[in-house]
Design an enzyme around this catalytic site. Sequence first.
Site, PDB file in Angstrom:
ATOM      1  N   ARG A  53       0.838  -1.204   0.000  1.00 42.01           N
ATOM      2  CA  ARG A  53       0.000   0.000   0.000  1.00 42.01           C
ATOM      3  C   ARG A  53       0.870   1.248   0.000  1.00 42.01           C
ATOM      4  NH1 ARG A  53      -1.785   2.215   4.496  1.00 42.01           N
ATOM      5  NH2 ARG A  53      -1.927   0.225   5.619  1.00 42.01           N
ATOM      6  N   TYR A 105     -15.967  17.052 -16.246  1.00 42.14           N
ATOM      7  CA  TYR A 105     -16.430  15.668 -16.155  1.00 42.14           C
ATOM      8  C   TYR A 105     -17.498  15.516 -15.072  1.00 42.14           C
ATOM      9  CZ  TYR A 105     -16.109  10.742 -14.720  1.00 42.14           C
ATOM     10  OH  TYR A 105     -16.386   9.453 -14.349  1.00 42.14           O
ATOM     11  N   ASP A 178      -6.776  19.020 -14.920  1.00 45.00           N
ATOM     12  CA  ASP A 178      -7.072  17.655 -15.336  1.00 45.00           C
ATOM     13  C   ASP A 178      -6.633  17.531 -16.791  1.00 45.00           C
ATOM     14  OD1 ASP A 178      -8.182  15.263 -16.226  1.00 45.00           O
ATOM     15  OD2 ASP A 178     -10.000  15.478 -15.024  1.00 45.00           O
ATOM     16  N   LYS A 203      -7.867   6.246 -19.283  1.00 45.06           N
ATOM     17  CA  LYS A 203      -8.165   6.732 -20.628  1.00 45.06           C
ATOM     18  C   LYS A 203      -6.960   6.567 -21.560  1.00 45.06           C
ATOM     19  CE  LYS A 203     -12.153   8.013 -18.821  1.00 45.06           C
ATOM     20  NZ  LYS A 203     -11.974   7.952 -17.350  1.00 45.06           N
TER      21      LYS A 203
END
Length: 387
Positions: A53, A105, A178, A203
Amino acid sequence: MKDKKEWGVNTKAVHAGVEPGPKYNSVNPPIYMSSTFLHQSPGKYFEDYEYSRGANPNRNAFEEALCSLEKAEHCFAVSSGVAAADIILRTLSSGDEIISGDDLYGGTHRLFSKLCEPAGIKVSYLDLNNAELLEKAITPATRMIWLESPTNPMLKIFDIKKVSEIAQSKHPLDLVVDNTFCSPILQNPLELGASVVMHSTTKYIGGHSDLLGGAVLTNSDELASKFKFFQSAAGAIPSPFDCYLMSRSLKTLPLRIDKHCANALEVAKFLESASGVSRVIYPGLESHPDHQLAKKQMNDFGGMISIELDGDGDKAKKFCSELELFGLAVSLGGVESLVEHPATMTHWGIPKKQRLEVGITDSLVRLSIGVEDSKDLIADISCALGL
């Protein structure tokens, strides 16, 4: 040999972050599917590797490679684009204010409206190219300006450098960009004055519609320390296998982006003359209101096109359903072309009045142009339009 920072973008994509496998000298490193790592002695462990982690070799390799392409000092990979936005927003407190671009978005809008605002963080939405409006909106409580460029789905281009100058002239504010629609191949916002860059690596960076991921990048040591803590403490991290896949995908990112852009320009030019299409929105067209800014700010114009069809929402939905090569699905940036209807898919959660104010009508359709042959994509669109 040149310093790695002087490598060209294709060389960086192939070689940054890559080291041969330590045991058999394999060209690609192994996948470290280990949840934990052995301590050399109590409290002493090898490099950063104590628990996956906190750090994993595959994640670190991907982060190093993405840093190289995005020209950043620090990168933090997380489990999705929304998780990337979340760890940025964790730097804020109740009473703080965010100024956001007016088109973004739907998932980011949901974070703002459903998580930030109930926690006492105010969000306002503006046309960030209106400098006078932006300067008036900044208050002593403003901590962050958030933008996409190009925006989703209206493909507006915001002047990142100018917004950064306004942010820094006040009391300096963190400017978050972004960069998902561009990828680091088409735009490097940190060089234009941004404080933080985020990606949905699902993406273009992933590029094959087979993984979820996100990334946050910055040159600020102070912000990096916070992001590192949130990445580990909140635990929204990608698996070693997903990091391996993202590293693999980076190798072909420049090649894929070139094809996405070339195809999108061909499709956009066709759509401009197609009957049944009332408006074509693509930054590479001279008809786009921000075309000159896009030429200045981006290396090419991207693979996303939005179109407004003649008629109502039912006709737009019918068009989406009749396409064959374009899959009807949310997401974007994969090698295959996709189509979606923002009003009922990616942006359904935004109030209709707010959607219409920025131009997201029921007749709007968003196209993610893949790497197929452009003539086949155009033929598919022609059939769906009944031409």
